[in-house]
Motif scaffolding. Structure first.
Motif, PDB file in Angstrom:
ATOM      1  N   ILE A 135      41.976  35.082  24.661  1.00 12.66           N
ATOM      2  CA  ILE A 135      40.589  34.661  24.826  1.00 12.66           C
ATOM      3  C   ILE A 135      39.899  35.616  25.794  1.00 12.66           C
ATOM      4  CG2 ILE A 135      39.030  32.835  25.607  1.00 12.66           C
ATOM      5  CD1 ILE A 135      40.994  30.776  24.756  1.00 12.66           C
ATOM      6  N   ALA A 136      38.745  36.128  25.376  1.00 14.81           N
ATOM      7  CA  ALA A 136      37.905  36.930  26.260  1.00 14.81           C
ATOM      8  C   ALA A 136      37.083  35.976  27.117  1.00 14.81           C
ATOM      9  CB  ALA A 136      36.986  37.829  25.443  1.00 14.81           C
ATOM     10  N   LEU A 137      37.128  36.176  28.439  1.00 11.19           N
ATOM     11  CA  LEU A 137      36.525  35.242  29.382  1.00 11.19           C
ATOM     12  C   LEU A 137      35.570  35.949  30.327  1.00 11.19           C
ATOM     13  CD1 LEU A 137      40.009  33.835  30.086  1.00 11.19           C
ATOM     14  CD2 LEU A 137      38.215  32.331  29.236  1.00 11.19           C
ATOM     15  N   ALA A 138      34.517  35.241  30.705  1.00  8.71           N
ATOM     16  CA  ALA A 138      33.536  35.800  31.635  1.00  8.71           C
ATOM     17  C   ALA A 138      33.363  34.881  32.829  1.00  8.71           C
ATOM     18  CB  ALA A 138      32.189  35.984  30.937  1.00  8.71           C
ATOM     19  N   HIS A 139      33.089  35.467  33.981  1.00 12.79           N
ATOM     20  CA  HIS A 139      32.703  34.685  35.147  1.00 12.79           C
ATOM     21  C   HIS A 139      31.366  34.006  34.839  1.00 12.79           C
ATOM     22  CE1 HIS A 139      31.091  33.873  39.176  1.00 12.79           C
ATOM     23  NE2 HIS A 139      32.368  33.796  39.547  1.00 12.79           N
ATOM     24  N   PRO A 140      31.156  32.767  35.291  1.00 17.46           N
ATOM     25  CA  PRO A 140      29.912  32.061  34.988  1.00 17.46           C
ATOM     26  C   PRO A 140      28.654  32.789  35.458  1.00 17.46           C
ATOM     27  CG  PRO A 140      31.548  30.540  35.834  1.00 17.46           C
ATOM     28  CD  PRO A 140      32.112  31.910  36.019  1.00 17.46           C
ATOM     29  N   GLY A 141      28.809  33.716  36.394  1.00 21.24           N
ATOM     30  CA  GLY A 141      27.652  34.461  36.867  1.00 21.24           C
ATOM     31  C   GLY A 141      27.140  35.505  35.888  1.00 21.24           C
ATOM     32  N   VAL A 142      27.926  35.790  34.857  1.00 23.92           N
ATOM     33  CA  VAL A 142      27.490  36.739  33.832  1.00 23.92           C
ATOM     34  C   VAL A 142      26.688  35.961  32.785  1.00 23.92           C
ATOM     35  CG1 VAL A 142      28.213  38.451  32.138  1.00 23.92           C
ATOM     36  CG2 VAL A 142      29.561  38.112  34.228  1.00 23.92           C
ATOM     37  N   MET A 156      48.914  40.330  36.316  1.00 28.08           N
ATOM     38  CA  MET A 156      47.703  39.711  35.792  1.00 28.08           C
ATOM     39  C   MET A 156      47.163  38.587  36.672  1.00 28.08           C
ATOM     40  SD  MET A 156      45.745  40.515  33.441  1.00 28.08           S
ATOM     41  CE  MET A 156      44.124  39.866  33.113  1.00 28.08           C
ATOM     42  N   PRO A 157      48.002  37.764  37.306  1.00 29.55           N
ATOM     43  CA  PRO A 157      47.436  36.719  38.180  1.00 29.55           C
ATOM     44  C   PRO A 157      46.522  37.274  39.267  1.00 29.55           C
ATOM     45  CG  PRO A 157      49.712  36.204  37.702  1.00 29.55           C
ATOM     46  CD  PRO A 157      49.462  37.572  37.125  1.00 29.55           C
ATOM     47  N   GLN A 158      46.796  38.495  39.757  1.00 29.94           N
ATOM     48  CA  GLN A 158      45.913  39.102  40.757  1.00 29.94           C
ATOM     49  C   GLN A 158      44.537  39.386  40.152  1.00 29.94           C
ATOM     50  OE1 GLN A 158      48.315  42.538  41.738  1.00 29.94           O
ATOM     51  NE2 GLN A 158      49.227  41.533  43.511  1.00 29.94           N
ATOM     52  N   GLY A 159      44.538  39.901  38.933  1.00 27.07           N
ATOM     53  CA  GLY A 159      43.279  40.175  38.263  1.00 27.07           C
ATOM     54  C   GLY A 159      42.493  38.918  37.979  1.00 27.07           C
ATOM     55  N   VAL A 160      43.201  37.857  37.637  1.00 23.38           N
ATOM     56  CA  VAL A 160      42.532  36.577  37.378  1.00 23.38           C
ATOM     57  C   VAL A 160      41.860  36.069  38.656  1.00 23.38           C
ATOM     58  CG1 VAL A 160      42.885  34.154  36.754  1.00 23.38           C
ATOM     59  CG2 VAL A 160      44.056  35.968  35.471  1.00 23.38           C
ATOM     60  N   GLN A 161      42.549  36.183  39.773  1.00 20.11           N
ATOM     61  CA  GLN A 161      41.969  35.718  41.034  1.00 20.11           C
ATOM     62  C   GLN A 161      40.693  36.486  41.382  1.00 20.11           C
ATOM     63  OE1 GLN A 161      42.789  33.003  42.867  1.00 20.11           O
ATOM     64  NE2 GLN A 161      44.140  32.630  41.121  1.00 20.11           N
ATOM     65  N   ASP A 162      40.686  37.779  41.142  1.00 14.47           N
ATOM     66  CA  ASP A 162      39.481  38.565  41.423  1.00 14.47           C
ATOM     67  C   ASP A 162      38.346  38.208  40.473  1.00 14.47           C
ATOM     68  OD1 ASP A 162      40.469  39.831  43.609  1.00 14.47           O
ATOM     69  OD2 ASP A 162      40.773  41.784  42.666  1.00 14.47           O
ATOM     70  N   THR A 163      38.679  37.845  39.240  1.00 13.10           N
ATOM     71  CA  THR A 163      37.648  37.411  38.299  1.00 13.10           C
ATOM     72  C   THR A 163      37.106  36.045  38.698  1.00 13.10           C
ATOM     73  OG1 THR A 163      38.827  38.609  36.551  1.00 13.10           O
ATOM     74  CG2 THR A 163      37.086  37.102  35.858  1.00 13.10           C
ATOM     75  N   LEU A 164      37.970  35.160  39.113  1.00 13.04           N
ATOM     76  CA  LEU A 164      37.525  33.839  39.567  1.00 13.04           C
ATOM     77  C   LEU A 164      36.607  33.965  40.785  1.00 13.04           C
ATOM     78  CD1 LEU A 164      40.890  31.861  39.279  1.00 13.04           C
ATOM     79  CD2 LEU A 164      38.867  31.568  37.834  1.00 13.04           C
ATOM     80  N   ALA A 165      36.908  34.926  41.637  1.00 18.41           N
ATOM     81  CA  ALA A 165      36.104  35.119  42.852  1.00 18.41           C
ATOM     82  C   ALA A 165      34.816  35.880  42.580  1.00 18.41           C
ATOM     83  CB  ALA A 165      36.936  35.860  43.894  1.00 18.41           C
ATOM     84  N   GLY A 166      34.659  36.409  41.362  1.00 14.98           N
ATOM     85  CA  GLY A 166      33.443  37.139  41.026  1.00 14.98           C
ATOM     86  C   GLY A 166      33.462  38.598  41.416  1.00 14.98           C
ATOM     87  N   ARG A 167      34.617  39.087  41.896  1.00 11.81           N
ATOM     88  CA  ARG A 167      34.698  40.513  42.238  1.00 11.81           C
ATOM     89  C   ARG A 167      34.708  41.370  40.967  1.00 11.81           C
ATOM     90  NH1 ARG A 167      37.515  38.113  46.588  1.00 11.81           N
ATOM     91  NH2 ARG A 167      39.450  37.910  45.376  1.00 11.81           N
ATOM     92  N   LEU A 168      35.267  40.808  39.895  1.00 10.67           N
ATOM     93  CA  LEU A 168      35.155  41.381  38.560  1.00 10.67           C
ATOM     94  C   LEU A 168      34.511  40.330  37.664  1.00 10.67           C
ATOM     95  CD1 LEU A 168      38.522  43.295  38.060  1.00 10.67           C
ATOM     96  CD2 LEU A 168      36.332  44.187  38.822  1.00 10.67           C
ATOM     97  N   GLN A 169      33.998  40.762  36.538  1.00  8.84           N
ATOM     98  CA  GLN A 169      33.190  39.862  35.721  1.00  8.84           C
ATOM     99  C   GLN A 169      33.897  39.336  34.483  1.00  8.84           C
ATOM    100  OE1 GLN A 169      32.090  43.183  36.476  1.00  8.84           O
ATOM    101  NE2 GLN A 169      31.450  42.284  38.447  1.00  8.84           N
ATOM    102  N   LEU A 170      34.925  40.026  34.019  1.00  8.82           N
ATOM    103  CA  LEU A 170      35.545  39.694  32.737  1.00  8.82           C
ATOM    104  C   LEU A 170      37.057  39.797  32.818  1.00  8.82           C
ATOM    105  CD1 LEU A 170      33.233  42.029  30.636  1.00  8.82           C
ATOM    106  CD2 LEU A 170      32.990  39.535  30.755  1.00  8.82           C
ATOM    107  N   THR A 171      37.729  39.049  31.968  1.00  9.63           N
ATOM    108  CA  THR A 171      39.172  39.202  31.824  1.00  9.63           C
ATOM    109  C   THR A 171      39.567  38.727  30.443  1.00  9.63           C
ATOM    110  OG1 THR A 171      41.323  38.870  32.900  1.00  9.63           O
ATOM    111  CG2 THR A 171      39.883  36.939  32.722  1.00  9.63           C
ATOM    112  N   ILE A 172      40.817  38.990  30.072  1.00  9.96           N
ATOM    113  CA  ILE A 172      41.354  38.593  28.776  1.00  9.96           C
ATOM    114  C   ILE A 172      42.712  37.959  29.016  1.00  9.96           C
ATOM    115  CG2 ILE A 172      42.184  39.420  26.542  1.00  9.96           C
ATOM    116  CD1 ILE A 172      40.100  41.755  26.978  1.00  9.96           C
TER     117      ILE A 172
END
Length: 290
Positions: A127-134, A187-203
């Motif tokens: 699933i392609a996912l976006a932070h709610p801020g996008v 990948m859990p590190q990348g997910v945490q940064d996406t949840l925090a809004g430091r990145l905008q998208l993840t898969i």
């Protein structure tokens, strides 16, 4: 038949047939499952579900050992070099066995010669996912937003050789965009940064994505399948926009080459405990098992 029963019927005869191990005494020591990705990721989640049930059924500890890094090669190399005695198995991803030979110039293991397959465990889309801020809700909106705001978006992935990175590159090509890919060691590190809004998208695969979708922490844009998932009927399938296109990941249990398969006695004592409703519920709720 549940996925755990399928695993048991495939796994136990092989285990019981290993050289130097008497079928009546197996298992006489802990069984090790090597997971080639970090704790908390989809392979780890699924492997621990299987390990927990097998441990209770067999009355012996099942140890899940995470060996992430280098595009799955660290864990795969360790498994390839393990003794073929029926006490070490690897929870292998499609990336480790299928795409790595094409994305690495050389590998410290041979996907064909170094392993014997034991059981197909699970397969499912991403699933392609976006932070709610996008401000996007679909892939079409994502592509349009990136074209209007170049350089503002980035995918968190676990590297271009793993499926999240492959899907990110593939989406860029399909959409005619150039969204930055930020690779993470786990990948859990990348997910945490996406949840925090430091990145905008993840898969993510569905099991890893599910809790973040349920909480509203991440917004699903599309599932990489031909049809929508029944648990997420409002999330478009990529096949709806790009006919015939899908990306499905899978996991298998494999054993080191040389593990004997000549004795096929089943182990009936493991079967009843592998039919627990909790496992059926987890599999159904996460919508990852086919």
């Amino acid at each position: 038949m549940t996925f755990l029963i399928r695993v048991a019927l495939a796994l136990l005869p092989l285990l019981l047939a290993t050289g130097g191990t008497d079928a009546q005494s197996w298992p006489s020591k802990p069984i090790r499952f090597i997971v080639t990705q970090a704790a908390g990721g989809t392979p780890d989640i699924i492997c621990r579900m299987i390990g927990d049930r097998l441990s209770r059924a067999l009355g012996q500890q099942v140890v899940v050992e995470n060996r992430p890094g280098a595009g799955n090669t660290i864990g795969m190399q360790m498994a390839a070099r393990a003794a073929p005695d029926g006490y070490t198995f690897v929870f292998a991803t499609a990336a480790a066995l299928v795409t790595n030979p094409y994305t690495f110039k050389s590998l410290p293991y041979d996907p064909v010669a170094d392993f014997v397959p034991v059981a197909m465990v699970a397969k499912g889309p991403f699933i392609a996912l976006a932070h709610p801020g996008v401000p996007v809700k679909t892939l079409g909106e994502l592509f349009a937003y990136d074209k209007a705001n170049p350089g503002k978006l980035a995918f968190a992935t676990d590297g271009p050789r793993n499926f999240s990175g492959i899907v990110a590159a593939w989406l860029n090509k399909l959409g005619g965009v150039d969204i930055l890919q930020v690779p993470y060691a786990t990948m859990p590190q990348g997910v945490q940064d996406t949840l925090a809004g430091r990145l905008q998208l993840t898969i993510l695969a569905v099991p890893s994505a599910a809790p973040h979708i349920a909480s509203g922490a991440l917004r699903p844009l599309a599932v990489t399948s031909l049809k929508r998932l029944s648990n997420y009927p409002d999330v478009p399938a990529i096949g709806e926009t790009f006919a015939g296109v899908e990306v499905i990941g899978w996991f298998i249990i494999a054993a080191p080459a040389g593990t004997r398969r000549d004795r096929r006695a089943h182990e009936p004592r493991a079967r009843p405990d592998l039919q627990g409703p909790g496992d059926r519920g987890q599999a159904r709720d996460r919508r990852v098992f086919h």
